[in-house]
Design an enzyme around this catalytic site. Structure first.
Site, PDB file in Angstrom:
ATOM      1  N   MET A   1     -15.984 -40.663  35.339  1.00 49.34           N
ATOM      2  CA  MET A   1     -15.501 -38.903  36.320  1.00 49.34           C
ATOM      3  C   MET A   1     -15.654 -39.713  37.732  1.00 49.34           C
ATOM      4  O   MET A   1     -14.571 -39.202  38.357  1.00 49.34           O
ATOM      5  CB  MET A   1     -16.448 -37.755  36.445  1.00 49.34           C
ATOM      6  CG  MET A   1     -16.027 -36.781  36.524  1.00 49.34           C
ATOM      7  SD  MET A   1     -14.666 -35.689  36.446  1.00 49.34           S
ATOM      8  CE  MET A   1     -15.055 -34.545  35.491  1.00 49.34           C
TER       9      MET A   1
ATOM     10  N   PHE B   1     -55.762 -40.571  44.204  1.00 47.75           N
ATOM     11  CA  PHE B   1     -55.551 -41.282  43.590  1.00 47.75           C
ATOM     12  C   PHE B   1     -54.425 -40.042  42.297  1.00 47.75           C
ATOM     13  O   PHE B   1     -55.335 -38.994  41.351  1.00 47.75           O
ATOM     14  CB  PHE B   1     -56.445 -41.868  42.552  1.00 47.75           C
ATOM     15  CG  PHE B   1     -55.665 -42.175  40.744  1.00 47.75           C
ATOM     16  CD1 PHE B   1     -54.710 -44.067  41.827  1.00 47.75           C
ATOM     17  CD2 PHE B   1     -56.246 -42.419  39.840  1.00 47.75           C
ATOM     18  CE1 PHE B   1     -53.986 -44.283  40.658  1.00 47.75           C
ATOM     19  CE2 PHE B   1     -55.061 -42.862  38.257  1.00 47.75           C
ATOM     20  CZ  PHE B   1     -54.265 -44.367  38.865  1.00 47.75           C
ATOM     21  N   GLN B   2     -53.800 -40.268  42.390  1.00 51.19           N
ATOM     22  CA  GLN B   2     -52.646 -39.517  42.122  1.00 51.19           C
ATOM     23  C   GLN B   2     -52.255 -37.838  42.444  1.00 51.19           C
ATOM     24  O   GLN B   2     -51.705 -37.151  41.473  1.00 51.19           O
ATOM     25  CB  GLN B   2     -53.072 -39.485  40.307  1.00 51.19           C
ATOM     26  CG  GLN B   2     -52.702 -41.362  39.866  1.00 51.19           C
ATOM     27  CD  GLN B   2     -52.034 -40.890  38.314  1.00 51.19           C
ATOM     28  OE1 GLN B   2     -52.643 -40.469  37.010  1.00 51.19           O
ATOM     29  NE2 GLN B   2     -51.528 -42.226  37.573  1.00 51.19           N
TER      30      GLN B   2
ATOM     31  N   LYS C   1     -58.115 -30.383  38.298  1.00 50.44           N
ATOM     32  CA  LYS C   1     -59.432 -30.399  37.203  1.00 50.44           C
ATOM     33  C   LYS C   1     -59.601 -29.812  36.341  1.00 50.44           C
ATOM     34  O   LYS C   1     -60.385 -29.461  36.167  1.00 50.44           O
ATOM     35  CB  LYS C   1     -59.356 -32.614  36.898  1.00 50.44           C
ATOM     36  CG  LYS C   1     -60.285 -32.737  35.921  1.00 50.44           C
ATOM     37  CD  LYS C   1     -59.838 -34.493  36.321  1.00 50.44           C
ATOM     38  CE  LYS C   1     -60.978 -35.664  34.843  1.00 50.44           C
ATOM     39  NZ  LYS C   1     -59.574 -35.518  34.120  1.00 50.44           N
TER      40      LYS C   1
ATOM     41  N   GLU D   1     -41.930 -37.715  32.106  1.00 48.65           N
ATOM     42  CA  GLU D   1     -41.584 -36.930  32.189  1.00 48.65           C
ATOM     43  C   GLU D   1     -40.723 -36.149  32.058  1.00 48.65           C
ATOM     44  O   GLU D   1     -40.354 -35.269  31.811  1.00 48.65           O
ATOM     45  CB  GLU D   1     -42.837 -36.505  33.068  1.00 48.65           C
ATOM     46  CG  GLU D   1     -43.945 -36.630  33.371  1.00 48.65           C
ATOM     47  CD  GLU D   1     -44.781 -38.399  33.353  1.00 48.65           C
ATOM     48  OE1 GLU D   1     -43.960 -39.076  33.094  1.00 48.65           O
ATOM     49  OE2 GLU D   1     -45.911 -38.737  33.198  1.00 48.65           O
TER      50      GLU D   1
END
Lengths: 550, 172
Positions: free
Chosen positions: A462, A112-113, A162, A50
């Site tokens: 760097m 969940f999630q 959802k 993602e």
């Protein structure tokens, strides 16, 4: 007509002109993915992670000027977007991030999630929403696009539980709202014009706002009428053509010596869409000493935030320039332009021409045109690209400025390439590349014409440079000693791999890279102790610029 | 550090307080008090924020808050152009032999007794924060058991209203 929330989302995205989205499916966005599948007209780029989707939507927005859209599921899907959203926020990139979440009845139960992504992203979005009422879905999406593009642009997140995706609601199509910039306050512009008429040695500094506001053309007119040299911040590169004799290059920590000298001598500095980042100003108090600072910015909070402005116009920078130009008369300044030209010549004559990255980037010019998107990651290679690659047009440099996100490049280059349909270059480093190289599979799947120049110095260059200069050469955790074989790696992903062992071979190897069709990874070997110069140490002033190291 | 008062009309919905207080925390500004209440318009809540800092803090904070989508109107409420009020409830030890003294003080300050028990009193007083500070100073020797201050709430003097102002998001 009655549609499900997921269908409404797809319709609303199309209303807003979204032609491609970047995302990753999961439990709480299944209905949205089903609607995308059934609709069949929205292009979707499936990334490997993602984070890549968020950076891709960001790169798409930077390269095209349109709003980038990314889509992720709840919980880890949503949190994986966070770095990408923060990157877009710091650089004022219009982005709409859409996340699924558990059903409204399961919110707040540690389901969940489940994660409170609206809470998490509050400090890194312009605004965010949790849509709990299906009737508010369409208006929320439209408002999100409007906010992302209003004034100083930035990311907006919409969290859609959802059940909202499956519930049905009446849908009425609406055209995308067009926002006209507001009129500019005349008195402030007149004050600016008056100060510019008095200026003896004016300097224009272009920031990212010039690109966000599409002000490049009027910026050019301002330089013409004032006969003033132009410096640019990292985010402003491309707003003024590098080939113009009055262009002095970047200003700030790794800005040009010519910019630093011109800045020191300037009596009036016109700052266009720039927020006085510490990377530009160094010592904030010293920055304004003995100068009249004129600031044009759309964000009221940027005025007087880091450096006090003598005159400030709070408006869209393009509108400000449009109002300002008729108030000015063309002024010839042969002495001042001659003086800054001498600074440029001196710098050109005293720059290390053997620096491998510089040689490769200069060879690159032969294979690109003024419209080629050039994305970077973050580190030495990024500064070298900003210094040595001539950006001629806005939206061609795709780089993470404010947040300095290593790992930005792969996703951003994919987004820029998908958005413009052009051959795209990514300049990266071995440190940054390892962070999100998984997205190479995305570029291969979509057969994106991507040329990746990996500046390989086997270290975190760097950070090593800072350790060399400020930490007594104690190279703590910056020597990589990785055994990655980039040619085999490219091959394993289904891309082409090339080795550029000697910068002298750059024209030949780049020719091969640019002749290939899909993604090409070029392993460019450079020196472990190559430095980015000039440099102004953090908190120091333009007087302390380091142009050479012993 | 000086104290400054800001008043704001904000959207009356969940999460707005978090957005406002989060901004203070993130930018490193200190809130002295924050008072949220309903208004004549049910879509809006009114916030009165007292912050400790300097002119720079006040300027930055006002501008940063103004950018929030849920902050509809905002302005500094300087002392000379505003009415400030605060309410204090204080539970004080009040044995029989001290009670009349306390009642005398209460009368001077125009406070009210709102609860009485054999050993304690609850006093209520409304006024400018300075007046409340003074009252607390006088009552303290009797023994304060607990107290609650609402924080300042403010309105601008004269005909001008916060609602007449332009929101930053209308200017861009």
């Amino acid at each position: 007509m009655k549609l499900s929330g997921a269908e409404i989302l797809v319709r609303c995205l199309k209303e807003q002109g979204t032609d491609v989205l970047f995302g990753y499916p999961g439990g709480c966005v299944l209905d949205i993915y089903d609607a995308i599948y059934r609709d069949g007209t929205l292009k979707h780029v499936l990334t490997a992670h993602e984070q890549g989707a968020a950076h891709a939507a960001d790169g798409y927005a930077r390269a095209t000027g349109k709003t980038g859209v990314c889509l992720a599921t709840s919980g880890p899907g949503a949190t994986n977007l966070v770095t990408g959203i923060a990157t877009a926020y710091m650089d004022s990139v219009p982005l709409v991030a859409i996340t699924g979440n558990v059903t409204v009845s399961n919110l707040g139960r540690d389901s969940f999630q489940e994660v409170d992504i609206a809470g998490v992203t509050m400090p890194i979005t312009k605004h965010n929403y949790i849509v709990k009422d299906i009737r508010k879905l369409a208006p929320t999406i439209r408002e999100a696009f409007s906010i992302a593009n209003a004034g100083r642009k930035g990311p907006v997140l919409i969290d859609i539980p959802k059940n909202i995706q499956t519930e049905a609601c009446e849908y009425e199509p609406e055209p995308a709202a067009r926002r006209a910039p507001r009129a500019v306050e005349r008195a402030a512009v007149e004050q600016a014009a008056e100060a510019l008429r008095r200026a003896k040695r004016p300097l224009i500094v272009a920031g990212g706002g010039c690109i966000g506001a599409e002000a490049a053309e009027n910026l050019h007119k301002l330089a013409d009428i004032l006969n003033a040299p132009v410096s640019s911040t990292l985010m402003g590169l491309g707003a003024f053509p590098a080939s113009d004799a009055r262009f002095l290059g970047m200003i700030g920590m790794h800005g040009s010596d010519a910019s630093a000298k011109a800045f020191r001598r300037a009596d009036t500095v016109v700052v266009c869409g720039m927020r006085f980042s510490d990377r530009v100003t160094g010592d904030r108090a010293k920055f304004r000493e003995g100068k009249t600072i004129i600031q044009f910015d759309i964000d009221a909070a940027e005025i007087d935030k880091n450096v006090r402005a003598d005159i400030a116009v709070m408006a869209d920078v393009n509108e400000t320039l449009k109002a300002l130009l008729p108030l000015l008369e063309k002024t010839e300044r042969p002495d001042w332009l001659k003086e800054v030209a001498a600074y440029k010549e001196y710098e050109a004559a005293n720059t290390d021409k053997a620096l491998p990255a510089a040689r490769i980037l200069q060879a690159l010019r032969a294979f690109t045109d003024a419209d080629t998107p050039v994305a970077t990651d973050v580190g030495q290679h990024q500064m070298w690209t900003a210094q040595y690659y001539p950006f001629e047009k806005p939206r061609t440099l795709i780089t993470s400025g404010g947040l300095g996100t290593m790992g930005f490049g792969m996703g951003a280059a994919i987004g820029a390439c998908a958005g413009t349909g052009r051959k795209t270059v990514l300049v990266t480093g071995d440190g940054s590349f390892h962070m999100n190289m998984n997205e190479l599979c995305t570029a291969v799947t979509h057969r994106l014409p991507l040329v990746i120049l990996l500046m390989n110095n086997n270290c975190l260059g760097m950070v090593r440079q800072w350790q060399t200069l400020f930490y007594g050469k104690r190279y703590s955790q910056t020597t990589l000693n990785r055994q990655t074989d980039y040619l085999k790696l490219a091959d394993a992903f289904g891309a082409k791999g090339l080795l550029l062992a000697d910068p002298a071979d750059a024209p030949k190897v780049l020719a091969e890279a640019f002749a290939a069709e899909g993604p090409v990874l070029v392993d460019c070997r450079i020196g472990i102790d190559d430095k980015v110069l000039p440099m102004i140490a953090p908190g120091k002033s333009f007087d302390d610029i380091i142009t050479k190291l012993d | 550090m000086k104290k400054y008062t800001i008043t704001a009309l904000v959207a009356n919905k969940s999460g707005v307080l978090t957005r406002v207080s989060g901004l203070f925390a993130r930018r490193g500004f200190n809130i002295e008090s924050l008072c949220v209440c309903t208004t004549e318009d049910e879509a809006l809540s009114r916030m009165t924020i007292v912050l400790a800092g300097d002119e720079y803090t006040l300027d930055q904070m006002t501008k940063q808050l103004d950018k929030l989508i849920d902050v509809k109107k905002i302005a500094a409420a300087p002392e000379d152009a505003s009415v400030y009020r605060e309410l204090l409830l204080v539970k004080v030890k009040a044995p029989a032999e001290k009670r009349s003294e306390i009642i005398e003080i209460k009368d001077v300050y125009k406070a009210k007794i709102v609860d009485l028990s054999p050993e304690t009193l609850i006093l209520e007083i409304t006024g400018e924060p300075n007046k409340l500070d003074g009252f607390i100073g006088v009552i303290e020797p009797y023994g304060i058991l607990e107290m609650a201050r609402t924080g300042v709430t403010a309105l601008s003097r004269g005909a001008s209203c916060l609602n007449d102002r332009k929101d930053y998001n209308e200017l861009i």
